[in-house]
Design an enzyme around this catalytic site. Structure first.
Site, mmCIF file in Angstrom:
data_model
loop_
_atom_site.group_PDB
_atom_site.id
_atom_site.type_symbol
_atom_site.label_atom_id
_atom_site.label_comp_id
_atom_site.label_asym_id
_atom_site.label_seq_id
_atom_site.Cartn_x
_atom_site.Cartn_y
_atom_site.Cartn_z
ATOM 1 N N ASP A 11 0.807 -1.191 -0.086
ATOM 2 C CA ASP A 11 0.175 0.051 0.004
ATOM 3 C C ASP A 11 0.880 1.227 -0.071
ATOM 4 O O ASP A 11 0.668 2.109 0.814
ATOM 5 C CB ASP A 11 -0.852 0.051 1.102
ATOM 6 C CG ASP A 11 -1.791 -1.316 1.315
ATOM 7 O OD1 ASP A 11 -1.966 -2.109 0.258
ATOM 8 O OD2 ASP A 11 -1.900 -1.794 2.693
ATOM 9 N N ASN A 58 -17.681 -6.606 -0.130
ATOM 10 C CA ASN A 58 -16.764 -6.228 0.990
ATOM 11 C C ASN A 58 -16.770 -4.575 1.043
ATOM 12 O O ASN A 58 -16.676 -4.113 2.075
ATOM 13 C CB ASN A 58 -15.349 -6.887 0.809
ATOM 14 C CG ASN A 58 -15.632 -8.191 0.958
ATOM 15 O OD1 ASN A 58 -15.879 -8.857 0.090
ATOM 16 N ND2 ASN A 58 -15.026 -8.737 2.271
ATOM 17 N N GLU A 116 -11.223 -0.763 -3.626
ATOM 18 C CA GLU A 116 -10.344 -0.081 -2.503
ATOM 19 C C GLU A 116 -9.189 0.684 -3.165
ATOM 20 O O GLU A 116 -9.006 0.531 -4.370
ATOM 21 C CB GLU A 116 -10.097 -1.233 -1.461
ATOM 22 C CG GLU A 116 -9.138 -2.108 -1.911
ATOM 23 C CD GLU A 116 -8.818 -3.388 -1.039
ATOM 24 O OE1 GLU A 116 -9.480 -3.290 -0.048
ATOM 25 O OE2 GLU A 116 -7.726 -3.987 -1.151
ATOM 26 N N HIS A 172 -3.330 -1.186 -5.234
ATOM 27 C CA HIS A 172 -2.952 -0.123 -4.456
ATOM 28 C C HIS A 172 -1.731 0.718 -4.311
ATOM 29 O O HIS A 172 -0.761 0.897 -3.708
ATOM 30 C CB HIS A 172 -2.941 -0.723 -2.601
ATOM 31 C CG HIS A 172 -3.321 0.132 -1.694
ATOM 32 N ND1 HIS A 172 -4.429 -0.434 -0.910
ATOM 33 C CD2 HIS A 172 -3.067 1.214 -1.577
ATOM 34 C CE1 HIS A 172 -4.551 0.847 0.044
ATOM 35 N NE2 HIS A 172 -3.886 1.961 -0.480
ATOM 36 N N ARG A 178 4.273 -8.419 -0.325
ATOM 37 C CA ARG A 178 4.170 -7.387 -1.200
ATOM 38 C C ARG A 178 5.109 -6.063 -1.189
ATOM 39 O O ARG A 178 5.548 -5.504 -0.139
ATOM 40 C CB ARG A 178 2.532 -6.988 -0.760
ATOM 41 C CG ARG A 178 1.654 -7.874 -0.984
ATOM 42 C CD ARG A 178 0.165 -7.359 -0.590
ATOM 43 N NE ARG A 178 -0.018 -7.112 0.897
ATOM 44 C CZ ARG A 178 -0.916 -6.540 1.059
ATOM 45 N NH1 ARG A 178 -1.802 -6.124 0.621
ATOM 46 N NH2 ARG A 178 -1.005 -6.377 2.614
#
Length: 320
Positions: A18, A161, A198, A262, A296
């Site tokens: 992120d 979600n 998101e 992200h 990640r």
């Protein structure tokens, strides 16, 4: 996407998901991201993008031992608004039965120091929306004198979600007026594993406002979509936003890029190019819950553009 001659895409920073990178008027780049432990918020800075690799991170805030801010500290973003620094982040709560570990809410920190690596971070509390439910990934941007917030939240009346919402702001921690949904997971690529929209990031260029976002589960199915609006549009009108019917960036096994998403945007050091920052893994198979796989990594690319003036994320990733 990809080619057989390329076998590996090199991370910029390992184990930072992120990623949020911001170039400030003081000449510094600032960087924050989710750390694998999900227990703190770190900020680092450098006068160059490359320098962020070796820059010493400073802990701005740590989670509590219990209560609403005690678990899964996710996706911090650092913004400068009206002369002060703000960090937006999501946090969950630890309970005896752990049922709150994924029941996130959005929170805001404030720092009045010129250098956000110094001074005190003050908790401004929960960033409240019209209803109480799972909420995360707040980002803010200014357009024609108005500050907006874009965030992901679950509507209890919509299966899935999270959807993306936008609202005007009366302060860096307070929404005002109507809060409208601008995208909900609907296409096949948005609903693999989980129905998710998101991780919004905003880019203004060429008379348009772009909002990139991420979709589906956080394994190799994670991918990116794109919303587009005219800079002259009413940004609070859902009809002003056009969503890509297919993902703009997906897994590319030929370069060992899995689950890209992200992202954030910043500017090159000379200010002439947009920079595309995102996370991905370099392997496909994950043992256990993908959220607890630490690998990640952050990747950085110069953002390329299609002839029609829209961002070319695939071309950006493939261009070394």
């Amino acid at each position: 996407m990809g080619n057989l001659e390329t076998s590996y895409i090199t991370p910029f920073l390992e184990q930072r998901a992120d990623p949020w990178m911001y170039k400030h008027t003081d000449g510094y780049y600032y960087f924050t991201a989710s750390v694998p432990e999900y227990d703190r918020i770190e900020v680092r800075r450098s006068t160059t993008i490359a320098g962020l690799k070796e820059a010493q991170p400073v802990v701005a805030w740590r989670k509590y031992a219990e209560g609403p801010l005690s678990a899964n500290i996710w996706a911090p973003e650092l913004h400068f608004v009206a002369g002060k620094w703000y960090i937006y982040f999501a946090a969950a709560r630890t309970t005896e039965t752990n049922e709150g570990l994924f029941d996130h809410r959005m929170y805001v920190l404030e720092n009045s120091s010129a250098n956000p690596l110094e001074g005190e971070w003050v908790e401004k509390g929960q960033l409240r929306t019209e209803w109480e439910s799972f909420a995360l990934d707040a980002t803010t941007f200014e357009h024609r004198g108005v500050w907006y917030l874009v965030w992901a939240q679950k509507d209890l009346n919509i299966p899935g979600n999270s959807n993306l919402y936008i609202s005007e702001m009366s302060s860096p921690w307070t929404l005002r007026g109507k809060q409208v949904m601008i995208t909900t997971p609907e296409y096949d690529w948005e609903i693999i594993g989980f129905k998710v929209n998101e991780g919004a990031a905003v880019l203004k260029r060429g008379g348009r406002i772009y909002i990139s976002f991420s979709a589906s589960a956080t394994d190799f199915n994670y991918c990116m979509g794109l919303l587009t609006a005219s800079e002259d549009a009413d940004l609070l009108d859902p009809q002003a936003w056009t969503k890509s019917t297919s993902p703009v960036l997906t897994t590319d096994e030929s370069i060992r890029l899995f689950g890209p998403g992200h992202n954030s945007f910043t500017l090159s050091e000379d200010g002439t190019e947009d920079i595309f920052v995102f996370h991905a893994r370099n392997y496909k198979e994950i043992a256990g819950d993908p959220l607890y796989d630490p690998n990640r990594h952050t990747f950085v690319r110069v953002l390329k553009w299609h002839e029609d003036g829209t961002p070319d994320f695939v071309g950006s990733v493939l261009a070394e």
